[in-house]
Design an enzyme around this catalytic site. Structure first.
Site, PDB file in Angstrom:
ATOM      1  N   CYS A   2       0.835  -1.202   0.000  1.00  0.00           N
ATOM      2  CA  CYS A   2       0.000   0.000   0.000  1.00  0.00           C
ATOM      3  C   CYS A   2       0.877   1.261   0.000  1.00  0.00           C
ATOM      4  O   CYS A   2       1.998   1.241   0.497  1.00  0.00           O
ATOM      5  CB  CYS A   2      -0.856   0.031   1.244  1.00  0.00           C
ATOM      6  SG  CYS A   2      -1.820  -1.469   1.454  1.00  0.00           S
ATOM      7  N   ARG A  27       3.438   0.714  -5.990  1.00  0.00           N
ATOM      8  CA  ARG A  27       3.601  -0.085  -4.772  1.00  0.00           C
ATOM      9  C   ARG A  27       2.430  -1.033  -4.541  1.00  0.00           C
ATOM     10  O   ARG A  27       2.585  -2.080  -3.938  1.00  0.00           O
ATOM     11  CB  ARG A  27       3.686   0.843  -3.555  1.00  0.00           C
ATOM     12  CG  ARG A  27       4.910   1.667  -3.508  1.00  0.00           C
ATOM     13  CD  ARG A  27       4.831   2.564  -2.295  1.00  0.00           C
ATOM     14  NE  ARG A  27       4.783   1.761  -1.081  1.00  0.00           N
ATOM     15  CZ  ARG A  27       5.813   1.552  -0.298  1.00  0.00           C
ATOM     16  NH1 ARG A  27       6.960   2.084  -0.581  1.00  0.00           N
ATOM     17  NH2 ARG A  27       5.705   0.826   0.790  1.00  0.00           N
ATOM     18  N   TRP A  74      -3.147  -2.514  -1.633  1.00  0.00           N
ATOM     19  CA  TRP A  74      -2.829  -3.853  -2.150  1.00  0.00           C
ATOM     20  C   TRP A  74      -3.439  -4.801  -1.138  1.00  0.00           C
ATOM     21  O   TRP A  74      -2.993  -4.877  -0.005  1.00  0.00           O
ATOM     22  CB  TRP A  74      -1.317  -4.012  -2.241  1.00  0.00           C
ATOM     23  CG  TRP A  74      -0.850  -5.299  -2.842  1.00  0.00           C
ATOM     24  CD1 TRP A  74      -0.665  -5.567  -4.165  1.00  0.00           C
ATOM     25  CD2 TRP A  74      -0.477  -6.494  -2.141  1.00  0.00           C
ATOM     26  NE1 TRP A  74      -0.201  -6.849  -4.334  1.00  0.00           N
ATOM     27  CE2 TRP A  74      -0.079  -7.445  -3.109  1.00  0.00           C
ATOM     28  CE3 TRP A  74      -0.435  -6.870  -0.804  1.00  0.00           C
ATOM     29  CZ2 TRP A  74       0.343  -8.735  -2.781  1.00  0.00           C
ATOM     30  CZ3 TRP A  74      -0.005  -8.153  -0.474  1.00  0.00           C
ATOM     31  CH2 TRP A  74       0.379  -9.057  -1.464  1.00  0.00           C
ATOM     32  N   ASN A 100      -0.793   1.068   6.194  1.00  0.00           N
ATOM     33  CA  ASN A 100       0.009   0.124   5.412  1.00  0.00           C
ATOM     34  C   ASN A 100       0.575  -0.869   6.418  1.00  0.00           C
ATOM     35  O   ASN A 100       1.208  -0.466   7.381  1.00  0.00           O
ATOM     36  CB  ASN A 100       1.133   0.912   4.711  1.00  0.00           C
ATOM     37  CG  ASN A 100       2.040   0.030   3.880  1.00  0.00           C
ATOM     38  OD1 ASN A 100       1.752  -1.144   3.654  1.00  0.00           O
ATOM     39  ND2 ASN A 100       3.131   0.604   3.422  1.00  0.00           N
ATOM     40  N   GLY A 101       0.315  -2.169   6.212  1.00  0.00           N
ATOM     41  CA  GLY A 101       0.798  -3.178   7.157  1.00  0.00           C
ATOM     42  C   GLY A 101      -0.318  -4.142   7.509  1.00  0.00           C
ATOM     43  O   GLY A 101      -1.347  -4.188   6.825  1.00  0.00           O
ATOM     44  N   GLU A 483      16.221 -16.400 -12.544  1.00  0.00           N
ATOM     45  CA  GLU A 483      15.801 -15.004 -12.718  1.00  0.00           C
ATOM     46  C   GLU A 483      15.050 -14.823 -14.037  1.00  0.00           C
ATOM     47  O   GLU A 483      14.038 -14.118 -14.096  1.00  0.00           O
ATOM     48  CB  GLU A 483      17.032 -14.081 -12.630  1.00  0.00           C
ATOM     49  CG  GLU A 483      16.788 -12.611 -12.892  1.00  0.00           C
ATOM     50  CD  GLU A 483      15.776 -11.960 -11.953  1.00  0.00           C
ATOM     51  OE1 GLU A 483      15.355 -12.568 -10.962  1.00  0.00           O
ATOM     52  OE2 GLU A 483      15.371 -10.824 -12.266  1.00  0.00           O
ATOM     53  N   LYS A 487      11.245 -13.478 -14.272  1.00  0.00           N
ATOM     54  CA  LYS A 487      10.849 -12.293 -15.052  1.00  0.00           C
ATOM     55  C   LYS A 487       9.673 -12.629 -15.949  1.00  0.00           C
ATOM     56  O   LYS A 487       8.708 -11.891 -16.036  1.00  0.00           O
ATOM     57  CB  LYS A 487      11.997 -11.794 -15.949  1.00  0.00           C
ATOM     58  CG  LYS A 487      13.091 -10.977 -15.355  1.00  0.00           C
ATOM     59  CD  LYS A 487      12.712  -9.654 -14.773  1.00  0.00           C
ATOM     60  CE  LYS A 487      12.157  -9.755 -13.397  1.00  0.00           C
ATOM     61  NZ  LYS A 487      12.981  -9.728 -12.255  1.00  0.00           N
ATOM     62  N   GLU A 490       6.303 -13.392 -13.871  1.00  0.00           N
ATOM     63  CA  GLU A 490       5.640 -12.304 -13.147  1.00  0.00           C
ATOM     64  C   GLU A 490       4.978 -11.274 -14.056  1.00  0.00           C
ATOM     65  O   GLU A 490       3.973 -10.696 -13.685  1.00  0.00           O
ATOM     66  CB  GLU A 490       6.553 -11.654 -12.112  1.00  0.00           C
ATOM     67  CG  GLU A 490       7.708 -10.866 -12.655  1.00  0.00           C
ATOM     68  CD  GLU A 490       8.562 -10.251 -11.546  1.00  0.00           C
ATOM     69  OE1 GLU A 490       8.059  -9.970 -10.460  1.00  0.00           O
ATOM     70  OE2 GLU A 490       9.757 -10.048 -11.796  1.00  0.00           O
ATOM     71  N   HIS A 506      16.810 -35.427 -14.228  1.00  0.00           N
ATOM     72  CA  HIS A 506      16.228 -36.012 -13.016  1.00  0.00           C
ATOM     73  C   HIS A 506      14.730 -35.723 -12.902  1.00  0.00           C
ATOM     74  O   HIS A 506      14.163 -35.848 -11.815  1.00  0.00           O
ATOM     75  CB  HIS A 506      16.966 -35.485 -11.779  1.00  0.00           C
ATOM     76  CG  HIS A 506      18.418 -35.844 -11.769  1.00  0.00           C
ATOM     77  ND1 HIS A 506      18.861 -37.127 -11.592  1.00  0.00           N
ATOM     78  CD2 HIS A 506      19.525 -35.086 -11.980  1.00  0.00           C
ATOM     79  CE1 HIS A 506      20.192 -37.151 -11.661  1.00  0.00           C
ATOM     80  NE2 HIS A 506      20.618 -35.914 -11.904  1.00  0.00           N
ATOM     81  N   LYS A 605       5.527  -3.639  -5.803  1.00  0.00           N
ATOM     82  CA  LYS A 605       6.955  -3.382  -5.909  1.00  0.00           C
ATOM     83  C   LYS A 605       7.671  -3.647  -4.595  1.00  0.00           C
ATOM     84  O   LYS A 605       8.772  -4.162  -4.566  1.00  0.00           O
ATOM     85  CB  LYS A 605       7.170  -1.931  -6.347  1.00  0.00           C
ATOM     86  CG  LYS A 605       8.626  -1.563  -6.546  1.00  0.00           C
ATOM     87  CD  LYS A 605       9.198  -2.283  -7.738  1.00  0.00           C
ATOM     88  CE  LYS A 605      10.667  -2.038  -7.914  1.00  0.00           C
ATOM     89  NZ  LYS A 605      11.269  -3.070  -8.791  1.00  0.00           N
TER      90      LYS A 605
END
Ligand code: M6R
Length: 610
Positions: A2, A27, A74, A100-101, A483, A487, A490, A506, A605
């Protein structure tokens, strides 16, 4: 997560709040709202969706006020909806709260408030806090004390801002575990969860610390501890320009940030290399070099992309310093009773410097007496401030949710730390100089890769319809495979997995058919031949192959469907180059699918909740 913004002063707060929310939208962004108080009305306007929706609503209302707070949400507790959006308020709609939290004990607090007769309109933990503040407001008749008493009952994390009709000369803010910054202006003050929201108005900021609460008036502020003791806060000057926060002519922040990598990498090493002596100089680690070099063990802890950087760091540090290195997901590290001693050095990597799991892991390691170092991008962020020492990566603001330039700068800084420590161990001067010469050639090599953007876009067009991808690499390129896969998933929502190439036999090999694209990172290092064997194995099963190879490699292209060539450098630095085509591949696939690459669904973010 948030985003929080607030204004008190002589201007109309509404445009300040909307503009601040736009800057914070990266964010968290499933709903947004503002609350204002003026001499005639107290008003909350909120909506599901983007800040642009909120802006339209606000314009149609034509409201003005010198005092206001705003929030982008969020969702954690309760779906994204208008009723769950912030601000939340007391029952007579005179006190507004943004948060926020996570209030972890909200269930028990809510039970008590329900028994008292409070009614709830949302499913959020924040509304519980709003009513709890109201409960104390009725007893104390003072906003600051009401907030303070309420927070004494709260378990969990918060960055909050509260305004109240009966005390329209102030915003009350408090922080525990979620970032909160005060912006100092002339006859006006601001608050935000992120300096990005303030930078258009002021460069003077005050960072709130955990356990602090403050009253912000238009011409001054007073900070206290949650136990009501006065404290003096330092004002910091932020070195960030508004231009750095714009898209600079690119269609997306992500593309801009990928393209900025020659500059961001240059900034990460600027002033830190001494060629003559073959050493690196890191001011933030000054005085700690011996302790790091004499550590029994180095642990690197992080989340997401930063965790992938940590894995590359493990390869670098073990190869050059001979110190055993372990890499830990911060979220696991914090809860699994890790064995840490004062002889350990623990490095925490975080672009934002605010990731809740990484911050908690840092606090845990600190408690156990280890030397705790931070590698952060955001100057003044919580992890940077909590660490005993550390190195800023200086990549510049990264707004796109998918981390790109921060990753390559994290790798670069890890190589500088490796050089710093290795020179105190067995690495000699000419060897150190060789690393520095390679570092100095890096930005030009990055430019050569970026020139292939159009080629990569054409290749991407051929993979847009795929539903799954495998990414394979060995040694330094195993983390790059992870990575590359992260990318892609997401931002394009395509399922992708990264594996060490030799692990393919395997299990994952069972997935390979003519529908399964496999991306190999196959540059010429000590395991090159072995990776070529893995390519043959995929080829034999008719898998589609895209390979990242070195410029002088004319063999692999005979075997595979597509190649992207990258310049050669020493093994330790090669991941900085090989990851860039993977960033561009993910970007172009996502754009071709019509997706919002800068703000992918469900992601934020800065992950400031557990
Ligand atoms: O700010 P941090 O580096 O601590 O963030 C860690 C992760 O949340 C972050 O890297 C995330 O995985 C990114 N979306 C990756 O692109």
């Amino acid at each position: 997560m948030c985003g929080i913004v607030g204004y008190i002063g002589e201007k109309n707060s509404v445009p300040v709040l909307i503009e601040g929310l736009k800057r914070l939208e990266y964010r968290g962004y499933d709903s947004a709202g503002i609350g204002i108080i003026n001499t005639t009305e107290c008003k909350v306007i909120k909506t599901k969706g983007k800040v642009a929706e909120l802006e339209k609503l606000v314009q149609s209302e034509n409201i003005k006020s010198n005092l206001g707070i705003g929030h982008t949400r969020w969702a954690t507790h309760g779906e994204p909806s208008m009723k769950n959006a912030h601000p939340h308020m007391n029952e007579d709609k005179t006190m507004f709260l943004i948060h926020n939290g996570i209030i972890e004990n909200y269930v028990s607090l809510k039970k008590g408030l329900l028994e008292e007769g409070y009614k709830f309109v949302s499913e959020t933990d924040t509304e519980v806090l709003a009513h709890l503040i109201d409960h104390y407001l009725k007893i104390k008749n003072n906003l600051f004390q009401a907030v303070r008493y309420a927070l004494n009952e709260v378990e969990g994390t918060y960055g909050i801002a509260v305004i109240y009709k009966n005390e329209p000369d102030k915003i009350v803010v408090a922080k525990k575990g979620s970032p909160l910054v005060i912006g100092i202006g002339k006859n006006e003050n601001f608050i935000a969860s992120d300096v990005n929201a303030l930078i258009a108005h002021t460069s003077q900021v005050v960072y709130m610390e955990d356990g602090e609460i403050a009253e912000i008036f238009k011409d001054h502020f007073q900070a206290k501890t949650i136990a009501d003791e006065n404290i003096i806060k330092e004002i910091h000057e932020v070195d960030l320009s508004i231009d750095e926060l714009s898209k600079g002519g690119y269609p997306h922040y992500m593309l801009k940030e990928i393209m900025e990598q020659p500059d961001s990498l240059f900034n990460s090493m600027r002033g830190r290399l001494v060629l003559k002596e073959g050493i690196s100089k890191l001011g933030g680690l000054q005085g700690f070099e011996e302790r790091i070099a004499n550590s029994d063990r180095i642990i690197i802890s992080a989340c997401g992309t930063s965790w992938h950087a940590a894995l590359v760091g493990e390869y670098m540090l073990e190869q050059y310093t001979g110190i055993p290195v372990e890499v830990e997901y911060a979220s696991e590290f914090r809860y699994r009773h890790p064995i840490i001693t004062p002889n350990d050095t623990v490095i925490f990597i975080s672009q934002s410097g605010e990731t809740a799991d990484t911050l908690a892991a840092l606090k845990e390691a600190k408690k156990k007496g280890a030397l705790c170092l931070g590698i952060c991008n955001v100057v003044g962020s919580s992890i940077a401030r909590e660490s005993e020492a550390g190195v800023y990566i200086h990549a510049g603001p990264e707004i796109g949710v998918a981390s790109t330039k921060a990753f390559t700068s994290q790798l670069l800084v890890l190589s500088l730390i490796t050089l710093l420590i290795a020179r105190r161990k067995s690495l000699n001067q000419p060897e150190g100089q060789e690393i520095i010469e390679e570092l100095q050639k890096l930005t030009h090599k990055v430019e050569l890769i970026l020139k292939q953007n159009e080629l990569i876009e054409k290749i991407a067009a051929q993979y847009v319809e795929c539903r799954n991808f495998l990414y394979l690499g060995r040694g330094y390129h195993f983390p790059v495979a992870l990575e590359g896969a992260l990318k892609l998933k997401e931002i394009s929502y395509i399922h992708a997995e990264g594996y060490p190439a030799a692990e393919m036999k395997h299990g994952p090999i069972a997935l390979i058919d003519d529908d399964m694209p496999v991306v190999f990172i196959a540059t010429k290092d000590s395991v090159y031949e072995k990776v070529v064997n893995n390519i043959e194995e995929v080829k034999a099963r008719k898998g589609r192959i895209l390979a990242i190879v070195n410029e002088d490699d004319n063999e692999i292209e005979k075997l595979v469907d597509h190649v992207i060539k990258v310049p050669k450098t020493i093994n330790m630095l090669q991941p900085i180059l090989s990851v860039i085509p993977l960033q561009l591949l993910a970007y172009h696939i996502a754009v071709k699918k019509g997706l919002n690459v800068d703000q992918p669904r469900n992601l934020a973010k800065s992950v400031t909740v557990e």
